[in-house]
Design a protein around this motif. Structure first.
Motif, PDB file in Angstrom:
ATOM      1  N   GLY A   1      -2.957   5.267   6.796  1.00  0.00           N
ATOM      2  CA  GLY A   1      -2.477   3.948   7.169  1.00  0.00           C
ATOM      3  C   GLY A   1      -3.131   3.390   8.421  1.00  0.00           C
TER       4      GLY A   1
ATOM      5  N   CYS B   1       2.870  -1.212   4.411  1.00  0.00           N
ATOM      6  CA  CYS B   1       1.888  -0.129   4.501  1.00  0.00           C
ATOM      7  C   CYS B   1       2.551   1.229   4.720  1.00  0.00           C
TER       8      CYS B   1
ATOM      9  N   VAL C   1      -6.112   3.182   0.389  1.00  0.00           N
ATOM     10  CA  VAL C   1      -6.674   2.195   1.313  1.00  0.00           C
ATOM     11  C   VAL C   1      -7.873   1.501   0.672  1.00  0.00           C
TER      12      VAL C   1
ATOM     13  N   PHE D   1      -6.161   1.519   7.503  1.00  0.00           N
ATOM     14  CA  PHE D   1      -5.834   0.227   6.907  1.00  0.00           C
ATOM     15  C   PHE D   1      -5.435  -0.784   7.968  1.00  0.00           C
TER      16      PHE D   1
ATOM     17  N   LEU E   1       0.867  -1.185   0.000  1.00  0.00           N
ATOM     18  CA  LEU E   1       0.000   0.000   0.000  1.00  0.00           C
ATOM     19  C   LEU E   1       0.899   1.228   0.000  1.00  0.00           C
TER      20      LEU E   1
END
Length: 406
Positions: free
Chosen positions: A64, A55, A37, A67, A9
């Protein structure tokens, strides 16, 4: 590493490409990528959970943290690597946030990612992933309701003690800590967080504690250190147990029953909201210390009244929680806290134990700070008594071989 499935990500196209190429270079080719996300969630829905999620923290839209919450709620990844350009202190705080949600954090790194470090983290995942306690789910199961004293006969058969070794930084075994597990007939092996609240509400915590004490003393009576002394054991006790008038006598009688010296037993006082102890509780601990039992202040540095308790009670040991051990080699704040605790323990005539030592880097960092006793996954995971006996034998053989080479 071809078997690994990894999700990246990252909203920077350049960083995303660089990470993808690094993973390919290490032999990982099942790589999912997402620049938001929302797209990361979509990938997980389509392709299922991944082994490792890498991430970023700052990006447009959801960040983040959102997520990480999603990973925890959906068990979307077995492990997480946090990679961000924010300051290190903030990255570590996010890592702690993730751990508090039950996420296994492989690493918390600042950009740019070093290929060698990324490779080491993936090797760590492959090495430790298969050894993670199979019966202990990452997330807590729904609470267990309806426990009462009438269930005690069955519970006594299902509550089991696992033991985690404590060693010096020279690899000498100095004892074990007893940690409770529940071998539930339907849910499998449960971690304490999944049942202790309900056990406490049902008024069964004292019964559970006495069972752990009996199991620990039984192990000590049948297990010796290399010098022939009984294996020292540590057991967690709640301050409420100290209020019982027969507490000290029951402890001493148990030691007599197993023909053990009082010094083999360490009582680890768990954190509670009780800021000041009653006179009877203090007297009980003083009597046990006079008899030779050891007393440890658990999770030192995290409770509201830790320093007050340190002055009030006759502790012989300080235990520093794993939050301070993880990343101590690269985080000056953590290293300073552990070094300060070492100085304090030394000046007060106490032993320092550092919990949660999970990696070789953590271990080396502690070795550079001083000589505390350590426990954690890098040394050994909690294990049943039978498996502990095998581990102790293997540990002796390994140490003897290393001594011969030296």
């Amino acid at each position: 590493m071809r078997s690994l499935k990894i999700l990246i990500l990252e909203d920077s196209p350049f960083q995303l490409m660089a990470l993808h190429q690094m993973l390919n270079a290490t032999g990982v080719f099942d790589v999912l990528t997402a620049d938001s996300v929302a797209r990361a969630k979509q990938c997980l829905r389509r392709r299922g959970p991944v082994d490792v999620a890498i991430c970023d923290l700052q990006m447009g839209g959801e960040d983040g943290l959102a997520f990480i919450r999603h990973l925890a709620a959906q068990q979307g990844a077995a492990a997480l690597v946090i990679l961000s350009s924010v300051e290190r202190n903030l990255i570590e705080s996010v890592a702690q946030f993730a751990r508090s949600h039950g996420v296994w954090v492989l690493g918390a790194l600042q950009k740019p990612a070093a290929p060698a470090m990324l490779h080491r983290l993936l090797e760590l995942y492959l090495k430790r992933g298969a050894k993670r306690d199979p019966g202990l789910p990452v997330l807590e199961a729904p609470p267990l309701l309806g426990l009462s004293a009438e269930h005690l006969p069955q519970l006594r058969e299902q509550w089991v003690a696992h033991f985690q070794p404590k060693v010096t930084l020279n690899a000498e075994v100095v004892g074990v800590e007893a940690l409770v597990r529940w071998q539930h007939p339907e849910r499998g092996l449960l971690a304490p967080a999944q049942f202790l609240p309900e056990v406490t509400r049902a008024g069964l915590l004292d019964e559970l504690t006495w069972q752990m004490l009996e199991s620990a003393l039984a192990l000590s009576a049948q297990t010796c250190l290399d010098d022939g002394r009984p294996l020292p054991v540590a057991v967690n006790i709640s301050p409420s147990l100290l209020a019982r008038g027969d507490f000290v006598e029951r402890i001493m009688q148990a030691l007599r029953d197993y023909q053990l010296p009082a010094g083999v037993l360490t009582l680890e006082l768990v954190e509670s909201h009780q800021a000041v102890f009653e006179h009877g509780q203090i007297e009980a601990l003083l009597r046990l210390r006079l008899a030779g039992c050891q007393l440890s202040i658990d999770d030192f540095g995290t409770g509201e009244s830790t320093l007050l308790r340190l002055m009030q009670l006759p502790f012989s040991e300080l235990k520093v929680p794993g939050e301070f051990a993880r990343g101590a080699g690269s985080d000056g704040r953590k290293a300073a806290i552990i070094a300060g605790a070492l100085v304090m323990a030394r000046r007060m005539g106490m032993r320092l134990v550092v919990e949660g030592v999970e990696t070789a880097d953590d271990f080396r960092a502690l070795k550079s700070l001083g000589m505390p006793v350590v426990q954690g996954f890098h040394i050994a995971r909690p294990m049943p008594a039978e498996q502990l006996q095998e581990w102790l034998q293997e540990h002796r053989v390994l140490n003897d071989a290393q001594d011969c080479v030296a």
